[in-house]
Design a protein around this motif. Structure first.
Motif, PDB file in Angstrom:
ATOM      1  N   LEU A   1      -6.807   7.849  -5.606  1.00 18.19           N
ATOM      2  CA  LEU A   1      -6.214   6.507  -5.566  1.00 18.19           C
ATOM      3  C   LEU A   1      -6.781   5.725  -4.385  1.00 18.19           C
ATOM      4  CD1 LEU A   1      -4.170   4.398  -6.540  1.00 18.19           C
ATOM      5  CD2 LEU A   1      -2.441   5.540  -5.110  1.00 18.19           C
ATOM      6  N   ALA A   2      -6.917   6.388  -3.234  1.00 16.64           N
ATOM      7  CA  ALA A   2      -7.493   5.717  -2.062  1.00 16.64           C
ATOM      8  C   ALA A   2      -8.921   5.256  -2.346  1.00 16.64           C
ATOM      9  CB  ALA A   2      -7.464   6.653  -0.855  1.00 16.64           C
ATOM     10  N   ARG A   3      -9.701   6.113  -3.008  1.00 22.50           N
ATOM     11  CA  ARG A   3     -11.088   5.745  -3.331  1.00 22.50           C
ATOM     12  C   ARG A   3     -11.124   4.550  -4.276  1.00 22.50           C
ATOM     13  NH1 ARG A   3     -14.352   5.594  -7.040  1.00 22.50           N
ATOM     14  NH2 ARG A   3     -12.834   6.456  -8.503  1.00 22.50           N
TER      15      ARG A   3
ATOM     16  N   ARG B   1       0.836  -1.196   0.000  1.00 19.38           N
ATOM     17  CA  ARG B   1       0.000   0.000   0.000  1.00 19.38           C
ATOM     18  C   ARG B   1       0.875   1.253   0.000  1.00 19.38           C
ATOM     19  NH1 ARG B   1      -2.814  -1.453   4.279  1.00 19.38           N
ATOM     20  NH2 ARG B   1      -4.281  -2.742   3.116  1.00 19.38           N
ATOM     21  N   ALA B   2       1.883   1.275   0.844  1.00 25.74           N
ATOM     22  CA  ALA B   2       2.787   2.430   0.904  1.00 25.74           C
ATOM     23  C   ALA B   2       3.478   2.651  -0.427  1.00 25.74           C
ATOM     24  CB  ALA B   2       3.815   2.221   2.015  1.00 25.74           C
ATOM     25  N   GLN B   3       3.884   1.580  -1.067  1.00 26.84           N
ATOM     26  CA  GLN B   3       4.568   1.705  -2.354  1.00 26.84           C
ATOM     27  C   GLN B   3       3.651   2.275  -3.421  1.00 26.84           C
ATOM     28  OE1 GLN B   3       6.362  -1.926  -3.750  1.00 26.84           O
ATOM     29  NE2 GLN B   3       7.676  -0.869  -5.209  1.00 26.84           N
ATOM     30  N   ALA B   4       2.364   1.901  -3.380  1.00 29.65           N
ATOM     31  CA  ALA B   4       1.405   2.408  -4.360  1.00 29.65           C
ATOM     32  C   ALA B   4       1.237   3.920  -4.232  1.00 29.65           C
ATOM     33  CB  ALA B   4       0.063   1.707  -4.190  1.00 29.65           C
ATOM     34  N   TYR B   5       1.123   4.417  -2.991  1.00 33.22           N
ATOM     35  CA  TYR B   5       0.947   5.862  -2.804  1.00 33.22           C
ATOM     36  C   TYR B   5       2.246   6.612  -3.069  1.00 33.22           C
ATOM     37  CZ  TYR B   5      -3.675   4.911  -1.076  1.00 33.22           C
ATOM     38  OH  TYR B   5      -4.997   4.504  -0.995  1.00 33.22           O
ATOM     39  N   ASN B   6       3.360   6.012  -2.747  1.00 33.18           N
ATOM     40  CA  ASN B   6       4.636   6.641  -3.072  1.00 33.18           C
ATOM     41  C   ASN B   6       4.777   6.797  -4.583  1.00 33.18           C
ATOM     42  OD1 ASN B   6       7.580   7.332  -2.170  1.00 33.18           O
ATOM     43  ND2 ASN B   6       7.817   5.862  -3.841  1.00 33.18           N
TER      44      ASN B   6
ATOM     45  N   VAL C   1      -9.910   2.604   5.677  1.00 30.54           N
ATOM     46  CA  VAL C   1      -9.154   3.318   6.709  1.00 30.54           C
ATOM     47  C   VAL C   1      -7.659   3.123   6.488  1.00 30.54           C
ATOM     48  CG1 VAL C   1      -8.677   3.488   9.185  1.00 30.54           C
ATOM     49  CG2 VAL C   1     -11.028   3.141   8.389  1.00 30.54           C
ATOM     50  N   ALA C   2      -7.266   1.900   6.161  1.00 29.78           N
ATOM     51  CA  ALA C   2      -5.844   1.636   5.884  1.00 29.78           C
ATOM     52  C   ALA C   2      -5.369   2.405   4.658  1.00 29.78           C
ATOM     53  CB  ALA C   2      -5.627   0.137   5.696  1.00 29.78           C
ATOM     54  N   GLU C   3      -6.235   2.540   3.655  1.00 34.56           N
ATOM     55  CA  GLU C   3      -5.873   3.318   2.471  1.00 34.56           C
ATOM     56  C   GLU C   3      -5.671   4.779   2.842  1.00 34.56           C
ATOM     57  OE1 GLU C   3      -5.117   1.974  -0.332  1.00 34.56           O
ATOM     58  OE2 GLU C   3      -5.823  -0.048   0.140  1.00 34.56           O
ATOM     59  N   ASN C   4      -6.576   5.328   3.636  1.00 36.70           N
ATOM     60  CA  ASN C   4      -6.438   6.728   4.063  1.00 36.70           C
ATOM     61  C   ASN C   4      -5.186   6.925   4.906  1.00 36.70           C
ATOM     62  OD1 ASN C   4      -8.814   7.301   2.750  1.00 36.70           O
ATOM     63  ND2 ASN C   4     -10.068   7.351   4.602  1.00 36.70           N
TER      64      ASN C   4
END
Length: 438
Positions: free
Chosen positions: A252-254, A219-224, A265-268
């Motif tokens: 992206l979170a949505r 998840r962190a890598q996707a937002y990075n 919540v984890a996405e946010n």
């Protein structure tokens, strides 16, 4: 005298029909009795009235800085002395965080033994869950001798299993395992804990790596990666409003939250952490060693109301509120301002406003995650989530702050805080989301 054994086959059909309901209800009755004994009407440990004080946060911060193993002289085997007073202060802060501001904990240290007490309020039921454990010193880590939940005593073997399950519930089981690999011994002295541990050059990487599950790392890598793409769209050396960064990140979170097994919540959480690191000039590798191999976002100055410090206040408070509790985030924000008034940039109410707005944003990300994602649209304006603060007093020295407002418990200070709260409550984002006030 001999007693005849009860043979179900010897019972008449009528008696069997009467017996089965009692047999079925017995486990439920035992569970109900245990639950009644486990809760109490009053806390065993009283929570801090009014939350954590700035000087208490300062004390913990100073202690952790002094004993940061990276700052100490190189040695594979080390001994850390923790006074009971300092240990209780840290336990209370952890209880406040994981108890959402409704928890409290303390420990009493004696020669060879320790007594741990903790309380957690259950507002929906109007009761308290109280825990009391007695730990005994061994050659390595201590063992649980007694555990009591309210009026309900648990045997030692069940106490060990219950504590392990509790760590798992707090998502600390892997972290506790990694910490256990570093800890060599715990010795109890009167009003003092002696912690023996070993520390190698790669110990920090092992500890940090344990904090992130494979799902969280993905998840962190996707937002990075998304931030890498966003940052490339702005000219080198340019500044960018937080209102421009949040919509594509939360889009992206949505999108990721639409998956059947998604955790919004984890996405946010990952989205806010990514933005908080970026706004403070840090990288994911500061928290996650494997991120050193990822592409890095291009550095850009993130602003709110034309200032680069407001996004940091806002985002760090949002992360703290989402991770722990709103009161903890508030206390840390006040602590920073009080510390600034004593030798930094001075006490600033507009910084406090950014902290409080971020706290409300973080609570929204946790309590109404999909609602927040839907509101983070293109065309978002700063005043949708951050109140106007240009008229609020700032850069006050400790003397000026005390003379004008009388301290953080005085009526003048409370009046100013009430004004800030009113501005935050009127924010369009919170109005649309209809989030309850703290």
């Amino acid at each position: 005298m001999k007693f005849a054994s009860l043979d179900p086959a010897s019972l008449s059909p009528r008696r069997s029909r009467r017996l089965w309901p009692w047999l079925l209800l017995s486990p439920l009755l035992l569970i109900a009795i245990a639950a009644t004994l486990a809760v109490q009407s009053r806390p065993l440990v009283e929570p801090i009235d009014g939350g954590l004080k700035p000087e208490e946060i300062q004390s913990t911060k100073d202690f952790l800085r002094r004993n940061d193993p990276r700052r100490l002289q190189a040695s594979p085997h080390r001994l850390l002395r923790i006074e009971e007073r300092q240990l209780n202060l840290m336990l209370m802060q952890l209880a406040q965080r994981y108890g959402q501001g409704r928890g409290a904990a303390q420990i009493q240290l004696q020669a060879g033994t320790a007594r741990l007490q903790a309380s957690l309020q259950m507002p929906a039921l109007g009761v308290w869950l109280n825990l009391e454990a007695r730990l005994s010193q061994t050659l390595a880590l201590p063992q649980v001798e007694e555990l009591r939940l309210g009026h309900l005593p648990l045997p030692a073997w069940l106490a060990e299993a219950a504590l392990r399950r509790g760590l798992g519930h707090l998502a600390l089981s892997v972290q506790a395992q990694r910490a256990g690999e570093l800890v060599e011994s715990l010795r109890f002295n009167p009003q003092e804990l002696l912690l023996g541990y070993h520390w190698q050059a790669d110990s920090l990487d092992h500890v940090l790596g344990a904090f992130w599950t494979p799902d969280e790392q993905e998840r962190a890598q996707a937002y990075n990666q998304r931030l890498v793409e966003i940052s490339a769209a702005f000219a080198p050396g340019s500044s960018v409003s937080l209102a421009l960064l949040m919509p594509p990140i939360f889009e992206l979170a949505r999108a990721r939250s639409e998956a059947p097994d998604a955790d919004p919540v984890a996405e946010n959480r990952a989205a806010l952490l990514t933005l908080a690191l970026f706004s403070t000039g840090q990288r994911w590798s500061k928290l996650l060693p494997s991120a050193r191999a990822w592409p890095q976002p291009l550095p850009r100055m993130v602003t709110l109301a034309g200032r680069d410090d407001f996004p940091q206040h806002f985002l760090v408070s949002a992360v703290l509120a989402l991770e722990g509790s709103g009161p903890l985030a508030d206390a840390i924000g006040v602590y920073k301002e009080v510390a600034d008034s004593r030798g930094g940039s001075g006490f600033s109410f507009n910084d406090i406003a950014a902290d409080r707005a971020g706290t409300r944003f973080g609570l929204l990300a946790k309590d109404a995650p999909r609602s927040l994602q839907a509101l983070m649209r293109v065309g978002l304006h700063e005043l949708d989530f951050m109140p106007g603060v240009a008229d609020l007093p700032e850069f006050l020295s400790a003397e000026a702050f005390q003379q004008r407002y009388g301290g953080i418990d005085a009526p003048a200070y409370r009046q100013m805080m009430a004004e800030i709260e009113a501005r935050i409550a009127a924010l369009p984002l919170l109005q649309q989301a209809n989030v309850p006030r703290l």
